[in-house]
Design an enzyme around this catalytic site. Structure first.
Site: not given
Ligand SMILES: [Zn+2]
Length: 364
Positions: A132, A169, A171, A262
């Protein structure tokens, strides 16, 4: 040939208390690998990380934020309090800066050993995670962008010309995407990034199918936005229709994976429906591409994953696949997306993606 596992206790010293991205994540993984006696198997080897140099961190990050994290950690040491960055999402302890240098350096060390032929492939069990963070901002529990720096390292110091990054991932890998949106930073490298992530009222909010890169990077950023509830069965569609055709045309020399776990159906931060064997099955197909074009070179780096027992099983499964023990996975009952979601992928997302990318890839 051996599969490397990057690990060192320094990663536990990025100690941010009871935060979901806690040091307990790595402890749970290592405990599970020990319980399964995987570390006693001589075909796996622990790789000790080194510190990345500041010049290497500067391949993707601005001087200002490198100084910022140093100062934040000094303040944390002086006050003996955790320090909040990025509106409180991302936290630093006294040792966060040092652990972050080792987090990048663990990936660089593994890349060296793969290129030297000491190991076949590797999984870097590192933290803090990185995907991120972009050139000018730390975000989403991430400090230095481990995978972006590793890609630039391969271009600038190892003579690799073509790298694929796959980010699975849950996200969106927005930091990595930002860094490479206009192509690789170095003149000599070419990079393609594939993302698959939960999309729709979900952090960080980016990663729609029409974000495809610009300039030198045009057509080289590929996003596969997944609605909540998507299960293992949406991955083979992405692989068959998009990832494999592009890789056949691009012919990557090295594959890097931002591996978050996740996406598991029990994960507390997300709403996906994957099993803990799903990432390993994704990896099996990626391995076929690596065998064909990249001299089997795959380096996986750990990103998120917050259901500790499930994450440990998913990591274990990926390590088995890296070591060509594809039949030695721990499996749970298969989950499915349902016809409505599958129709979205087959009839809407895939045609729209191919249409967007058709000016850049002959395969579409
Ligand atoms: Zn994540």
């Amino acid at each position: 040939m051996t599969t490397g596992i990057v690990y060192d206790d320094i990663y536990l010293e990025h100690d941010i208390g009871t935060h979901v991205e806690s040091h307990e994540r790595l402890i749970a993984i290592m405990d599970f690998l020990k319980e399964k006696k995987l570390l006693e198997d001589p075909s796996y080897r622990i790789i000790k990380p080194r510190k990345a140099t500041l010049d290497q961190i500067r391949y993707v990050h601005r001087e200002r934020i490198i100084k910022e994290i140093q100062e934040i950690c000094e303040l944390s040491a002086k006050t003996q309090r955790l320090q909040y960055i990025d509106d409180g999402d991302t936290i630093a302890s006294p040792k966060t800066y040092e652990a972050s240098l080792f987090s990048v350096g663990g990936n660089l060390q593994a890349a060296d050993e793969i290129i030297n032929g000491n190991i076949k492939n590797a999984f870097a069990l590192v933290r803090p995670p990185g995907h991120h963070s972009n050139s000018h901002r730390f975000a989403g529990f991430c400090i230095f962008n481990n995978i972006a720096i590793t890609a630039e390292y391969l271009f600038r110091e190892k003579g690799i010309k073509k790298v694929v990054i796959i980010d699975w991932d849950c996200h969106h890998g927005n930091g990595t995407q930002d860094i490479f949106y206009q192509g690789s930073k170095s003149d000599s490298g070419e990079l393609v990034m594939f993302n698959s992530h939960q999309y729709g009222y979900f952090y960080p909010g980016t990663g729609n199918f029409d974000e495809i890169g610009k300039g030198k990077g045009a057509g080289k950023i590929i996003n596969y936005p997944m609605p909540a509830g998507s299960a293992d069965d949406v991955i083979p569609i992405y692989l068959k229709e998009i990832i494999i055709p592009i890789c056949e045309e691009f012919k990557p020399e090295f594959i890097l994976i931002s591996a978050g776990f996740d996406t598991h159906w029990t994960d507390q931060l997300t709403n996906m429906n994957w099993t803990y064997q799903a990432p390993a099955e994704y990896l099996q197909k990626i391995k076929t591409i690596a065998q064909k074009y990249a001299d089997e070179r795959i380096l996986i780096t750990l990103e998120g994953g917050y259901q500790l027992d499930k994450q440990a099983r998913a990591v274990y499964n990926c390590l088995r696949v890296l070591n060509n023990e594809d039949n030695n996975l721990i499996k749970e009952e298969l989950r499915t997306s349902g016809q409505k979601l599958l129709d979205y992928y087959n009839n809407r997302l895939i045609p729209a993606l191919k249409d967007k990318l058709s000016s850049y890839w002959n395969c579409f």
